[in-house]
Write a protein that holds these residues in place. Structure first.
Motif, mmCIF file in Angstrom:
data_model
loop_
_atom_site.group_PDB
_atom_site.id
_atom_site.type_symbol
_atom_site.label_atom_id
_atom_site.label_comp_id
_atom_site.label_asym_id
_atom_site.label_seq_id
_atom_site.Cartn_x
_atom_site.Cartn_y
_atom_site.Cartn_z
ATOM 1 N N UNK A 161 11.415 -14.012 39.978
ATOM 2 C CA UNK A 161 12.160 -13.860 41.235
ATOM 3 C C UNK A 161 13.569 -13.344 40.954
ATOM 4 N N UNK A 162 13.619 -12.326 40.155
ATOM 5 C CA UNK A 162 14.909 -11.786 39.736
ATOM 6 C C UNK A 162 14.811 -10.263 39.649
ATOM 7 N N UNK A 163 15.954 -9.615 39.642
ATOM 8 C CA UNK A 163 15.964 -8.154 39.580
ATOM 9 C C UNK A 163 17.121 -7.683 38.711
ATOM 10 N N UNK A 164 16.905 -6.605 37.988
ATOM 11 C CA UNK A 164 17.994 -6.020 37.205
ATOM 12 C C UNK A 164 18.110 -4.540 37.572
ATOM 13 N N UNK A 174 16.032 -0.083 40.079
ATOM 14 C CA UNK A 174 15.910 -1.545 40.024
ATOM 15 C C UNK A 174 14.542 -1.937 39.499
ATOM 16 N N UNK A 175 14.528 -2.929 38.622
ATOM 17 C CA UNK A 175 13.260 -3.533 38.205
ATOM 18 C C UNK A 175 13.301 -4.972 38.699
ATOM 19 N N UNK A 176 12.390 -5.273 39.628
ATOM 20 C CA UNK A 176 12.310 -6.622 40.182
ATOM 21 C C UNK A 176 11.068 -7.299 39.616
ATOM 22 N N UNK A 177 11.184 -8.578 39.282
ATOM 23 C CA UNK A 177 10.035 -9.302 38.723
ATOM 24 C C UNK A 177 9.757 -10.545 39.540
ATOM 25 N N UNK A 178 8.520 -10.677 39.970
ATOM 26 C CA UNK A 178 8.126 -11.813 40.802
ATOM 27 C C UNK A 178 7.682 -12.971 39.913
ATOM 28 N N UNK A 179 8.037 -14.198 40.302
ATOM 29 C CA UNK A 179 7.468 -15.375 39.609
ATOM 30 C C UNK A 179 5.980 -15.451 39.951
ATOM 31 N N UNK A 180 5.242 -16.183 39.132
ATOM 32 C CA UNK A 180 3.781 -16.117 39.252
ATOM 33 C C UNK A 180 3.262 -16.725 40.564
ATOM 34 N N UNK A 181 2.243 -16.042 41.101
ATOM 35 C CA UNK A 181 1.681 -16.446 42.406
ATOM 36 C C UNK A 181 0.640 -17.563 42.291
ATOM 37 N N UNK A 182 0.275 -17.927 41.051
ATOM 38 C CA UNK A 182 -0.716 -19.002 40.837
ATOM 39 C C UNK A 182 -0.178 -20.027 39.835
ATOM 40 N N UNK A 183 1.151 -20.136 39.758
ATOM 41 C CA UNK A 183 1.775 -20.848 38.636
ATOM 42 C C UNK A 183 1.341 -22.306 38.488
ATOM 43 N N UNK A 184 1.239 -23.031 39.603
ATOM 44 C CA UNK A 184 1.038 -24.483 39.508
ATOM 45 C C UNK A 184 -0.407 -24.855 39.829
ATOM 46 N N UNK A 185 -1.053 -25.456 38.848
ATOM 47 C CA UNK A 185 -2.445 -25.888 39.028
ATOM 48 C C UNK A 185 -2.501 -27.003 40.078
ATOM 49 N N UNK A 186 -3.595 -27.059 40.843
ATOM 50 C CA UNK A 186 -3.664 -28.094 41.890
ATOM 51 C C UNK A 186 -3.726 -29.492 41.305
ATOM 52 N N UNK A 198 8.711 -15.635 45.164
ATOM 53 C CA UNK A 198 9.599 -15.530 46.324
ATOM 54 C C UNK A 198 9.957 -14.056 46.476
ATOM 55 N N UNK A 199 9.102 -13.359 47.200
ATOM 56 C CA UNK A 199 9.274 -11.903 47.328
ATOM 57 C C UNK A 199 10.575 -11.559 48.062
ATOM 58 N N UNK A 200 10.821 -12.249 49.177
ATOM 59 C CA UNK A 200 12.029 -11.945 49.958
ATOM 60 C C UNK A 200 13.290 -12.237 49.143
ATOM 61 N N UNK A 201 13.281 -13.398 48.451
ATOM 62 C CA UNK A 201 14.446 -13.774 47.631
ATOM 63 C C UNK A 201 14.668 -12.785 46.496
ATOM 64 N N UNK A 202 13.575 -12.290 45.932
ATOM 65 C CA UNK A 202 13.683 -11.319 44.831
ATOM 66 C C UNK A 202 14.283 -10.014 45.337
ATOM 67 N N UNK A 211 15.973 3.294 43.776
ATOM 68 C CA UNK A 211 14.556 2.930 43.897
ATOM 69 C C UNK A 211 14.233 1.607 43.198
ATOM 70 N N UNK A 212 13.154 0.983 43.661
ATOM 71 C CA UNK A 212 12.756 -0.339 43.146
ATOM 72 C C UNK A 212 11.341 -0.266 42.573
ATOM 73 N N UNK A 213 11.182 -0.798 41.373
ATOM 74 C CA UNK A 213 9.852 -1.023 40.803
ATOM 75 C C UNK A 213 9.659 -2.532 40.757
ATOM 76 N N UNK A 214 8.555 -3.005 41.338
ATOM 77 C CA UNK A 214 8.279 -4.445 41.377
ATOM 78 C C UNK A 214 7.198 -4.781 40.355
#
Ligand SMILES: [Fe+2]
Length: 298
Positions: A161-164, A174-186, A198-202, A211-214
């Motif tokens: 959830x960060x961008x450089x 810009x290179x934006x990186x999303x935190x994992x969408x399946x990170x926490x096991x149930x 957190x796409x919006x926060x990123x 331009x942005x690469x996600x």
């Protein structure tokens, strides 16, 4: 009627076909036929005059005997030889498979990746297996994971959830990186894994019109990615590991084959899904050779 000799020949032939198919799908295609998959495109919102070569490695899944530190180091050399401006790593460094002879530790695989070199640097995101393998991070529901610490120790930036903002020839990107969408096991059975994405926060960290690469490990986020993002890069699916005539029977995605593999354009938005390098559950690849992505933008 088939003669006894014919029957035996048939059985022998079938056995040999099965044996050679197995050798191909388990040994030859996965281990020897790594190739460079090339894309060239000018995505939306791209800056005129900005030429950028991005090389991406996905789903390494380090383990012995399939993905040893030596093999990772040689993949890193292959990636460097493509003379990229930027190298990105799309997550899942850790193996989830049980069919391994020995684990490869995070310092080992991260050490092998430390050989990656590019003028604009090496940026990475984490995948679900990097989270799932870390019991402490699972219980705490927060990082930094062992994988993240290992990558950072190897000099590789991790984006969750960060961008450089990078610059080439005076043009920003810009290179934006999303935190994992399946990170926490149930915690309870039958519940799905929870994401930390957190796409919006990123994207809120993007502070100018460059331009942005996600980077997003799982492609399933793609329907939510706004048009403002020029290109989304994903892994995770391994192209299904078995793919015939553009169809993968098993894809770990809620969208099935829609984002299983390759370049997808939807509503003038671009997604490239890598077939990855390693294995998820079974050490088999067929019709889906391990690949290094080379993406020429501009
Ligand atoms: Fe994954």
């Amino acid at each position: 009627m088939i003669t006894r000799r014919g029957f035996l020949r048939f059985i022998g032939g079938s056995f040999l076909s099965v044996a050679s198919f197995s050798a191909y799908a388990v040994g030859i295609e996965p281990m020897l036929l790594t190739h460079v998959k090339r894309y060239a495109l000018t995505p939306p919102h791209w800056t005129a005059g900005l030429k950028l070569r991005v090389v991406a490695l996905a789903d390494i899944h380090a383990c012995r005997p399939w993905m040893t530190p030596e093999r990772i180091a040689s993949l890193a050399e292959e990636a460097n030889a493509l003379k990229p401006d930027l190298i990105v790593l799309l997550g899942d460094y850790i193996a989830g498979m049980r069919l391994v002879s020995q684990r490869v530790t995070p310092p080992e695989w991260a050490g092998a990746l430390s050989g990656l070199k590019a003028p604009l640097g090496v940026l990475s995101i984490l995948g679900n297996h990097d989270w799932w393998a870390d019991g402490f991070a699972q219980r705490a529901e927060v990082g930094p994971t062992i994988a993240r610490k290992a990558l950072e120790k190897a000099g590789i930036t991790v984006l969750e959830n960060d961008a450089v903002r990078l610059e080439k020839d005076g043009h920003g990107v810009w290179i934006a990186g999303l935190a994992d969408q399946l990170a926490l096991l149930p915690k309870k059975k039958h519940e799905p894994p929870r994401g930390l994405d957190d796409l919006d926060g990123t994207l809120a960290k993007i502070s100018d019109a460059a331009p942005v690469i996600l980077l997003a490990h799982e492609p399933d986020i793609f329907p939510k990615v706004p048009w403002r993002v020029s290109l989304t890069l994903s892994g995770h699916t391994h192209g299904g590991q078995v793919r015939l005539f553009g169809f993968s029977p098993i894809v770990p995605s809620q969208f099935g084959n829609r984002y299983a593999y390759g370049h997808v354009v939807e509503n003038d938005r671009n997604l490239i899904v890598s077939g990855g390098l390693g294995f998820s559950n079974l050490p088999i690849r067929f019709g889906m050779r391990p690949e290094i992505l080379q993406i020429d933008l501009g």
